[in-house]
Design an enzyme around this catalytic site. Structure first.
Site, short mmCIF file in Angstrom:
data_model
loop_
_atom_site.label_atom_id
_atom_site.label_comp_id
_atom_site.label_asym_id
_atom_site.label_seq_id
_atom_site.Cartn_x
_atom_site.Cartn_y
_atom_site.Cartn_z
N GLY A 11 5.57 -0.74 10.44
CA GLY A 11 5.79 0.04 9.33
C GLY A 11 6.54 1.02 9.23
N HIS A 155 -3.89 14.87 -1.27
CA HIS A 155 -2.89 14.12 -1.07
C HIS A 155 -1.56 13.79 -1.98
CE1 HIS A 155 -5.35 13.40 2.43
NE2 HIS A 155 -4.35 13.15 3.24
N LYS A 159 -0.54 7.58 -1.94
CA LYS A 159 -1.50 7.39 -1.04
C LYS A 159 -2.47 6.22 -1.62
CE LYS A 159 -5.17 8.92 1.93
NZ LYS A 159 -4.68 8.34 3.26
P1 NAP Z 1 4.47 3.88 3.19
O1 NAP Z 1 5.56 4.70 3.04
O2 NAP Z 1 4.10 3.07 2.11
O3 NAP Z 1 4.67 2.90 4.63
C1 NAP Z 1 4.00 1.51 4.80
C2 NAP Z 1 5.06 0.68 5.40
O4 NAP Z 1 4.23 -0.53 5.96
C3 NAP Z 1 5.80 0.16 3.96
O5 NAP Z 1 7.10 0.10 4.54
C4 NAP Z 1 5.26 -1.15 3.85
O6 NAP Z 1 6.00 -2.13 3.29
C5 NAP Z 1 4.62 -1.71 5.36
N1 NAP Z 1 3.97 -2.68 5.55
C6 NAP Z 1 2.85 -3.14 4.69
N2 NAP Z 1 2.26 -4.07 5.15
C7 NAP Z 1 2.80 -4.54 6.34
C8 NAP Z 1 2.54 -5.36 7.39
N3 NAP Z 1 1.50 -6.29 7.27
N4 NAP Z 1 3.38 -5.36 8.69
C9 NAP Z 1 4.31 -4.45 8.63
N5 NAP Z 1 4.54 -3.61 7.76
C10 NAP Z 1 3.95 -3.42 6.72
O7 NAP Z 1 2.98 4.57 3.71
P2 NAP Z 1 2.95 6.09 4.82
O8 NAP Z 1 3.08 7.26 3.87
O9 NAP Z 1 3.93 5.76 5.92
O10 NAP Z 1 1.55 5.70 5.31
C11 NAP Z 1 1.07 4.89 5.89
C12 NAP Z 1 -0.44 5.12 6.47
O11 NAP Z 1 -0.46 6.44 7.51
C13 NAP Z 1 -1.07 5.21 5.22
O12 NAP Z 1 -2.66 4.59 5.40
C14 NAP Z 1 -1.64 6.67 5.26
O13 NAP Z 1 -2.73 7.29 4.78
C15 NAP Z 1 -1.56 6.76 6.83
N6 NAP Z 1 -1.37 8.50 7.30
C16 NAP Z 1 -2.02 8.58 8.47
C17 NAP Z 1 -1.55 9.98 9.04
C18 NAP Z 1 -2.47 10.35 10.16
O14 NAP Z 1 -2.20 11.53 10.70
N7 NAP Z 1 -3.16 9.59 10.80
C19 NAP Z 1 -0.65 10.70 8.45
C20 NAP Z 1 -0.06 10.49 7.49
C21 NAP Z 1 -0.10 9.19 6.62
P3 NAP Z 1 5.90 -2.35 1.73
O15 NAP Z 1 6.60 -1.14 1.10
O16 NAP Z 1 6.70 -3.52 1.56
O17 NAP Z 1 4.45 -2.57 1.42
#
Ligand code: NAP
Length: 265
Positions: A11, A155, A159
């Site tokens: 990701g 959020h 999300k």
């Molecule tokens: P985001 O900006 O949508 O990034 C996700 C990335 O993963 C996108 O580039 C997406 O591509 C890609 N992706 C989707 N399916 C994939 C696969 N099978 N293999 C590889 N890459 C893939 O989301 P984000 O804001 O970074 O958040 C990501 C996750 O982290 C969410 O679930 C969020 O809730 C979580 N999060 C957790 C914390 C924590 O502290 N644990 C904090 C913040 C966020 P596409 O755009 O093409 O789909």
């Protein structure tokens, strides 16, 4: 340097993935050796490398792990992708840290089983912000004395899953810490479905999604003539990075499941 921890980010082109790549590259104890993102396929030819490095961006975890073995994979993808990604990394015998939310209890248990089988670790971390970990701990403490609680999590509007992993984890902790149920004696009706939020055992959770927000949560306890609110705010994604780096360093050599950053502090 040969003793740096070799890290790959899945990701890597997303909001959290980019921040993680930056943090890993800036840490002297870590070495970024791989990156994967399905969005790589949409990039123009010649832009298939992480900016500022010569690390290629693979289109999948399988492709990323085909020619190399990182010590740790960090996943920040989507609720739909994360389970398969983690299974793939664990099948390759690579310790996996999951920041993506949306896994259910059965999936978390299954990942723990697969990690143990491969004698590596898997960490499922609903929130990497230390302040959020403390919020959960304080909420569990308060629940021992104030047995009426509701959670409001807020959020950004991109999300995908609701409620947040942090809200679910908080509700689990609060439920476990509460004493005997105390009835309000009221037979409630909802005139608008969902108005009272979702309920995990005794704790209701309300999810707000708005542009401008990052990640915020309030745990509100009501008592006779009083109210206690425990609130945490992540104002930007940097707030998660000390926790991500700590998890990477502490998971090396761990086996089986770790659920929650508090178990790595
Ligand atoms: P985001 O900006 O949508 O990034 C996700 C990335 O993963 C996108 O580039 C997406 O591509 C890609 N992706 C989707 N399916 C994939 C696969 N099978 N293999 C590889 N890459 C893939 O989301 P984000 O804001 O970074 O958040 C990501 C996750 O982290 C969410 O679930 C969020 O809730 C979580 N999060 C957790 C914390 C924590 O502290 N644990 C904090 C913040 C966020 P596409 O755009 O093409 O789909």
């Amino acid at each position: 340097m040969t003793d740096r921890i070799r890290v790959a980010v899945v990701g890597a082109l997303g909001r959290m993935g980019r921040e993680t790549v930056r943090a890993v590259v800036a840490d002297e104890g870590l070495e970024l050796i791989g990156a994967a993102d399905v969005a790589a396929a949409r990039r123009p030819a010649g832009e298939a490398r992480m900016s500022g490095s010569d690390i290629p961006i693979s289109a999948s975890v399988a492709e990323m792990l085909a020619g190399q073995r990182p010590d740790v994979v960090v996943d920040f993808t989507t609720p739909a992708a994360v389970f398969a990604n983690a299974c793939e990394a664990l099948a390759h015998g690579v310790t996996t840290i999951i920041g993506t939310t949306g896994l259910d209890a059965a999936q978390i248990e299954e990942l723990g089983r697969r990690a143990a089988e491969k004698e590596v670790g898997v960490a499922v971390i609903p929130n990497f912000a230390i302040g959020a970990v403390l919020m959960m701990r304080f909420a569990a403490e308060a629940a021992r004395y104030l047995p009426h609680a509701e959670i409001i999590e807020l959020h950004h509007d991109q999300k995908l899953d609701a409620p947040s992993g942090t809200a679910l984890k908080t509700a689990e902790l609060v439920n476990a810490a509460m004493g005997e149920p105390v009835s309000t004696g009221v037979a409630e009706t909802e005139k608008l479905a969902g108005a009272r939020g979702g309920k995990l055992e005794r704790v209701r959770i309300h999810s707000v999604r708005l542009p401008g927000l990052v990640a915020h949560q309030e745990v509100i306890f009501g008592g006779v003539g009083q109210c206690l609110t425990i609130r945490h705010d992540s104002f930007n994604r940097e707030s998660f990075m000390p926790g991500v780096l700590l998890a990477i360093k502490r998971m090396v050599g761990r086996r089986g499941l770790v659920y929650g950053l508090e178990n790595l502090l």
